[in-house]
Design a protein around this motif. Structure first.
Motif, PDB file in Angstrom:
ATOM      1  N   HIS A 250       0.695  -1.283   0.030  1.00 51.43           N
ATOM      2  CA  HIS A 250      -0.080   0.569  -0.280  1.00 51.43           C
ATOM      3  C   HIS A 250       1.033   1.541  -0.155  1.00 51.43           C
ATOM      4  CE1 HIS A 250      -2.961  -2.428   1.558  1.00 51.43           C
ATOM      5  NE2 HIS A 250      -3.376  -2.493   0.534  1.00 51.43           N
ATOM      6  N   ALA A 251       2.659   1.339   0.358  1.00 51.70           N
ATOM      7  CA  ALA A 251       3.268   1.876   0.679  1.00 51.70           C
ATOM      8  C   ALA A 251       3.958   2.848  -1.006  1.00 51.70           C
ATOM      9  CB  ALA A 251       4.019   1.607   1.396  1.00 51.70           C
ATOM     10  N   GLY A 252       3.044   1.956  -1.863  1.00 50.57           N
ATOM     11  CA  GLY A 252       3.943   1.818  -3.240  1.00 50.57           C
ATOM     12  C   GLY A 252       5.355   2.060  -3.411  1.00 50.57           C
ATOM     13  N   GLY A 253       6.139   0.667  -2.550  1.00 48.93           N
ATOM     14  CA  GLY A 253       7.559   0.774  -2.098  1.00 48.93           C
ATOM     15  C   GLY A 253       8.026   1.794  -1.465  1.00 48.93           C
ATOM     16  N   VAL A 254       7.723   2.423  -1.186  1.00 47.43           N
ATOM     17  CA  VAL A 254       8.159   4.500  -0.851  1.00 47.43           C
ATOM     18  C   VAL A 254       7.918   4.203   1.082  1.00 47.43           C
ATOM     19  CG1 VAL A 254       8.745   6.100  -0.710  1.00 47.43           C
ATOM     20  CG2 VAL A 254       8.348   5.300  -2.511  1.00 47.43           C
ATOM     21  N   VAL A 255       8.462   4.301   2.123  1.00 51.84           N
ATOM     22  CA  VAL A 255       8.319   4.599   3.677  1.00 51.84           C
ATOM     23  C   VAL A 255       9.233   5.373   4.194  1.00 51.84           C
ATOM     24  CG1 VAL A 255       7.616   3.551   5.890  1.00 51.84           C
ATOM     25  CG2 VAL A 255       7.459   2.105   4.255  1.00 51.84           C
ATOM     26  N   GLY A 256       8.425   6.679   4.813  1.00 51.52           N
ATOM     27  CA  GLY A 256       9.460   7.249   5.301  1.00 51.52           C
ATOM     28  C   GLY A 256      10.167   8.494   4.300  1.00 51.52           C
TER      29      GLY A 256
ATOM     30  N   ASP B 177      -9.073   1.825  15.926  1.00 55.63           N
ATOM     31  CA  ASP B 177      -7.780   1.282  14.947  1.00 55.63           C
ATOM     32  C   ASP B 177      -7.797   3.447  14.338  1.00 55.63           C
ATOM     33  OD1 ASP B 177      -6.444   0.178  12.769  1.00 55.63           O
ATOM     34  OD2 ASP B 177      -7.221  -0.710  12.266  1.00 55.63           O
ATOM     35  N   SER B 178      -6.137   3.102  14.087  1.00 52.78           N
ATOM     36  CA  SER B 178      -6.017   5.040  12.841  1.00 52.78           C
ATOM     37  C   SER B 178      -6.556   4.653  12.243  1.00 52.78           C
ATOM     38  CB  SER B 178      -4.475   5.418  13.229  1.00 52.78           C
ATOM     39  OG  SER B 178      -3.305   3.587  12.668  1.00 52.78           O
ATOM     40  N   ILE B 179      -6.779   6.616  11.816  1.00 53.67           N
ATOM     41  CA  ILE B 179      -7.742   6.701  10.360  1.00 53.67           C
ATOM     42  C   ILE B 179      -6.666   7.619   9.554  1.00 53.67           C
ATOM     43  CG2 ILE B 179      -9.965   5.595  10.502  1.00 53.67           C
ATOM     44  CD1 ILE B 179     -10.218   8.679  11.630  1.00 53.67           C
ATOM     45  N   GLY B 180      -6.725   7.699   8.020  1.00 52.55           N
ATOM     46  CA  GLY B 180      -6.624   8.377   7.455  1.00 52.55           C
ATOM     47  C   GLY B 180      -7.536  10.192   6.996  1.00 52.55           C
ATOM     48  N   GLY B 181      -7.040  10.877   6.155  1.00 50.05           N
ATOM     49  CA  GLY B 181      -7.976  11.989   5.395  1.00 50.05           C
ATOM     50  C   GLY B 181      -7.677  12.442   3.996  1.00 50.05           C
ATOM     51  N   ILE B 182      -8.401  13.855   4.122  1.00 49.29           N
ATOM     52  CA  ILE B 182      -7.894  14.555   3.013  1.00 49.29           C
ATOM     53  C   ILE B 182      -7.897  15.469   3.221  1.00 49.29           C
ATOM     54  CG2 ILE B 182      -8.276  15.274   0.462  1.00 49.29           C
ATOM     55  CD1 ILE B 182      -9.738  12.799   0.121  1.00 49.29           C
ATOM     56  N   VAL B 183      -7.323  16.458   3.181  1.00 47.34           N
ATOM     57  CA  VAL B 183      -6.786  17.704   3.594  1.00 47.34           C
ATOM     58  C   VAL B 183      -6.407  18.990   2.086  1.00 47.34           C
ATOM     59  CG1 VAL B 183      -5.825  19.905   4.792  1.00 47.34           C
ATOM     60  CG2 VAL B 183      -5.574  17.280   5.531  1.00 47.34           C
ATOM     61  N   GLU B 184      -7.750  20.481   2.383  1.00 47.72           N
ATOM     62  CA  GLU B 184      -7.703  20.877   1.481  1.00 47.72           C
ATOM     63  C   GLU B 184      -6.678  21.795   1.373  1.00 47.72           C
ATOM     64  OE1 GLU B 184     -10.592  20.989  -2.186  1.00 47.72           O
ATOM     65  OE2 GLU B 184     -11.284  22.662  -0.559  1.00 47.72           O
ATOM     66  N   CYS B 185      -5.790  23.100   0.110  1.00 47.51           N
ATOM     67  CA  CYS B 185      -5.358  23.655   1.079  1.00 47.51           C
ATOM     68  C   CYS B 185      -5.402  25.305  -0.082  1.00 47.51           C
ATOM     69  CB  CYS B 185      -3.905  23.878   0.747  1.00 47.51           C
ATOM     70  SG  CYS B 185      -3.069  24.898   1.151  1.00 47.51           S
ATOM     71  N   ALA B 215       3.312  11.284   6.192  1.00 44.23           N
ATOM     72  CA  ALA B 215       1.982  10.728   5.595  1.00 44.23           C
ATOM     73  C   ALA B 215       1.028  10.550   4.543  1.00 44.23           C
ATOM     74  CB  ALA B 215       1.131  11.083   6.897  1.00 44.23           C
ATOM     75  N   VAL B 216       1.921  11.839   3.834  1.00 44.15           N
ATOM     76  CA  VAL B 216       1.123  12.190   2.707  1.00 44.15           C
ATOM     77  C   VAL B 216       1.345  11.547   1.014  1.00 44.15           C
ATOM     78  CG1 VAL B 216       1.121  14.285   0.877  1.00 44.15           C
ATOM     79  CG2 VAL B 216       1.070  14.638   2.473  1.00 44.15           C
ATOM     80  N   LYS B 217       0.415  10.431   0.539  1.00 43.36           N
ATOM     81  CA  LYS B 217       1.164   9.821   0.105  1.00 43.36           C
ATOM     82  C   LYS B 217       0.527  10.077  -1.435  1.00 43.36           C
ATOM     83  CE  LYS B 217       2.367   6.365   0.285  1.00 43.36           C
ATOM     84  NZ  LYS B 217       4.186   6.196   0.404  1.00 43.36           N
ATOM     85  N   GLY B 218      -0.253  11.286  -1.731  1.00 45.09           N
ATOM     86  CA  GLY B 218      -1.002  12.044  -2.505  1.00 45.09           C
ATOM     87  C   GLY B 218      -1.827  13.333  -2.921  1.00 45.09           C
ATOM     88  N   LYS B 271      -2.670   9.220   4.449  1.00 41.90           N
ATOM     89  CA  LYS B 271      -2.358   7.804   4.961  1.00 41.90           C
ATOM     90  C   LYS B 271      -2.582   8.005   6.930  1.00 41.90           C
ATOM     91  CE  LYS B 271       2.192   6.433   6.141  1.00 41.90           C
ATOM     92  NZ  LYS B 271       3.300   5.793   6.546  1.00 41.90           N
ATOM     93  N   PRO B 272      -3.548   6.798   7.538  1.00 48.11           N
ATOM     94  CA  PRO B 272      -3.783   6.441   8.568  1.00 48.11           C
ATOM     95  C   PRO B 272      -2.149   6.705   9.591  1.00 48.11           C
ATOM     96  CG  PRO B 272      -4.624   4.572   6.903  1.00 48.11           C
ATOM     97  CD  PRO B 272      -3.826   5.345   6.146  1.00 48.11           C
TER      98      PRO B 272
END
Lengths: 336, 336, 336, 336
Positions: A250-256, B177-185, B215-218, B271-272
């Protein structure tokens, strides 16, 4: 700036309707075999001509102007030059006062005080991706020359919302409109440890490079935006061996921000070609009137179709740079 | 590298459980009023303590070590230092051989040959966003000092898939459990013309900076991934006045990589939190066995809740740099 | 900018009479043993106290704020901080309107619009060489850790025109004036091939770094200015073995901007301390009158005396960076 | 790296006996009038043909490949390309195993593992100064376009130890040997405040650039090496008006690394041409024997004669960059 990279550093130049486009590559190691033929397959993949792409035809023959001697790189800057040949500038000069919707015409005019080369997008043209592809060919050679060859593959996931690409194109043709798409890129064979905290994470560098491709409007790694709706226990990839392999990716091959030895996977969204066949409206800057607008020139119905080889190229450029940087650091796992 | 920016250039340093964290800011213009109190509101916004965030409490008092004299910036590098106070390192030392899922523990160990500061993520810790927020405060001052003040606002769109944030948190608490989210700027008041082709588009520079936030993935601009399913005639934003205003804003305020005078809008996925309360599995590097893993230490249930002020900070840092760069170019529209 | 280097990159900050001075070092490899005591010998060499140097006494105790864990570098940025303790700012505040001859007071005031920290030269102070020396200590460790340890030694060739340094000082004391000098630096053990054409020649990078040392006004490599009066056949160093050894060393160990395996030798000229005990004249910016000027504060009679360890430091910083860059390239001689 | 500059950034490429040499200039403001003829006077000044210079004749016609449209700069990268025409590579190929004394042949071979283009010095050739001169022409235009035009003039002070240049040449001809010289460069009209502490002092940046000119082995500002034998009261330049004018100019127009409004003055030493007509000795790398060596090819008796226009060019490049950087800062004197 028109340069990218820290050790393997490329600088691009040229305009759509000027004499040509090119790239200077600084920091390429000496001794890599390189001839003109090496560039041709990737250049062919970028070429228009397929269904849904522009009928503009260019020879796109790379001319090596420096940095190669006796068919090997010398360690000095490599310059690759492409002449523009099939230019119809008159198409563009007429519409100088009518900025094309979705294009950089208006912002370029403001930014450069009216001195920009406005013909065919000038320096903003997708034609600038041609030297990018050439630089990518050299970057791929670097990535394949190490102990563990790195393989990069990009493919279209969907266009116009359809995973069947023909169906997507039919949609566009039927609507007489342009369409967008999603392209996925995967790199395998990467060592653990690429990426330089804090700001030069693999994600940061790849995103930086990828957004230079015209029409890209988003990027996500691994699970990407889906991660927003996952639980942590679900998203975390469990480590299953000492080489870094994880049960999921799920990390797409990249952590930290650092490669973890699993396949690097990311997706980009390509907006629909701005030059749609459909009549649109825009402002005539001379008259101040909003008027109907019909695209002139030759264009792609779905520019996403030509993105994969460009995406591979910028990915290779970024990864080659990181590989060269990483040679300075201990990369062997020190034992547990 | 741990530096970002070309003219307004920040360098961050420090570790989660070392003496502290800090930032050096080079290239800040002289004469900007600056006192410790200016930092406090944004630092307070980043602080944990709210529901769903870690109970670790730090004073987080900024100490100005250089570059400020008689309550104004001097033009010399500004250093802001934050001491770490509330450290429980023992929590982390025990788990040295058991890399936490979703964290950089394993890759850092390989990359740095076992010499990394592994306590609490070390230099990879979210605590490094504290000096980022401090640098953001100064960047915001630069952005607000011009003719047209720039305003930056980030907000959470959803957590755990819920736009009602309380509901999202309930979900996490219920699932343990932990959760993720979406932030808009959103940034308003930007001039036309920020961004430097070909590689330093606004999107490239923002994405580069934004992916440094843990933790940002996109990231997506304007219509973002939705653009993949739009027609060109639909996605193109029609110009409606000579100041650059467009009827819609699917481009998110950026065309050709350059600001077009409309609000800059982008969204990121967070990400969570990797440190979920749930039991997970990971590899024990010493024994080579996969074993159950229970997070130690104090953590956020939803790290996205603390991201908005950090996102504003990196956005301000990038835009301030581009504003200073743009002062060298003609930015007035030359008339039609 | 306040940063130097491409891979091994240092950023300095601080002012003479502010809270302190410091340096952030990015790109230092992990695993180098490092404790506070390592810094003390070079710091002691830089300290005033000897005859001809300022009586200002500082503890100059380095505080490691980041990047070191369990007495080794971690690969993350290393921050070294020095508190200012023995400050008498009142000496300087009085003379705000009377720029000291030879100092940066006037230009700093104009450049920073009057917001500069003017106390004791502020960020222009020679005190900034203290963090340089600290960074040099780490650079020297890198240079000594390779297969072929590099040794750097700087020494004073002359002060006040005298090679007998005591005689030079007597001259200054008798004249109640400050004096300059010439310092020579030699680095041995360097591999062939350091230096990156075209602009990052060893000479370019060293000169760049060396001119950041306050009071340096010239640099020459090998035969230097004497080369202007030599014939080519005389200046050329004849190669005598396949390891690169040459019969003479007029080139100072650098040919084509690249180290050639012979000792690197260069000399710098250090101007006489601007703060001379002698009465001078300067403009009172408030009254517009030229008036007699008597230096306040505590100063060196001959600042050249404190330059050698600083010169070694910047030389080590540049060479360490080039060594790390060179690891990416084939450096073995491929056989003849 | 083959790039120089932060905002106005040049990248050079090419080899002496490859297809040609060129330069890419990034960051040049839009709207500067530019045509091929603008380059010709400075190119003519660099050309050989005068007494004491090489008989190699090149057309040296600049080809503008990008960045210029309708005879003005566009704000996009400007590429200037020069074809090599008059090439006699055979001269060089024969001597592959016999490194020329004083040249980079040997170090280049080691550095690049034998893959370097060894013909005529390849990328190390003085021919690379041709694109530098072209970039200098554009930089001079920037410097002359501001409120206060900056004028740069370089001149030969002496060759072969003689201020009468004919006499110097006679000496060389009589001795059948090459000779060196000293060149002085002066820039007037500079504003107060150029230069960026701590590492980007005017002296640092100029020295960096100047040492990229082949054969330069030393640089000194103002009184330079003479300062070693001056008293402080003698060397300090007394301020005499509020515009920064000083009674003397021993500092060479730079104090604290920053321009002070007085003429910028520096001198460089140019070593005697490495390719002397005299028989020398060098190592034959194949046989391992030291053997007599006679230069082949066409060469300058005194390369210093061709340096002034190149020195002006690099000076203009550095100063134009600093001028563009300085636009971000308050540069007006705030009143006393």
């Amino acid at each position: 700036m028109n340069s990218l990279g820290r050790i393997f550093r490329i600088s691009i130049f040229g305009e759509s309707h000027g004499p040509g486009v090119g790239v200077v590559i600084d920091g390429c190691p000496a001794g890599i075999p390189l001839v003109v033929d090496d560039f041709l397959p990737d250049i062919a993949r970028r070429k228009p001509g397929a269904r849904g792409t522009t009928p503009r035809q260019e020879a796109d023959l790379p001319i090596i102007q420096s940095g190669v001697f006796q068919q090997h790189t010398t360690g000095s800057p490599i310059t690759i030059w492409f002449e523009n040949q099939n230019i119809r500038s008159a198409d563009y000069e007429k519409q100088r006062d009518v900025p094309r919707p979705g294009h950089a015409d208006f912002v370029a005019r403001v930014k450069y005080g009216g001195y920009e080369d406005y013909r065919g997008g000038g320096h903003f043209s997708g034609r600038l991706t041609l030297p990018l592809v050439a630089a990518g060919v050299i970057a791929k050679k670097i990535l394949q020359s190490g102990d563990s060859p790195v393989d990069i593959q990009a493919r279209i996931l969907e266009i116009g919302g359809e995973t069947d690409l023909d169906k997507g194109l039919e949609k566009a043709i039927a609507a007489k409109d342009s369409i967008g798409g999603i392209v996925e890129c995967t790199a395998t064979g990467l060592p653990i440890g690429l990426g330089e905290p804090f700001f030069d994470s693999v994600e940061s560098l790849l995103a930086h490079a990828v957004f230079s491709i015209p029409a890209v409007k988003g990027i996500e790694f691994g699970a990407g935006f889906r991660a927003a709706r996952m639980f942590g226990s679900e998203h975390n990839d469990a480590l299953i061996d000492t080489l870094g392999k994880t049960a999921t990716n799920h990390a797409g091959g990249v952590v930290g921000g650092i490669t973890n030895g699993n396949p690097l996977i990311f997706r980009v969204v390509v907006k629909p070609t701005s030059s749609t066949p459909k009549t649109q409206h825009t402002l005539n800057l001379r008259t101040g009137e909003i008027e109907p607008f019909q695209v002139k020139g030759r264009h792609d119905l779905c520019i996403a179709l030509r993105v994969p080889v460009v995406l591979e190229a910028v990915t290779a450029i970024v990864l080659a740079d990181l590989m060269l940087i990483a040679q300075q650091r201990p990369t062997r796992y020190p034992g547990v």
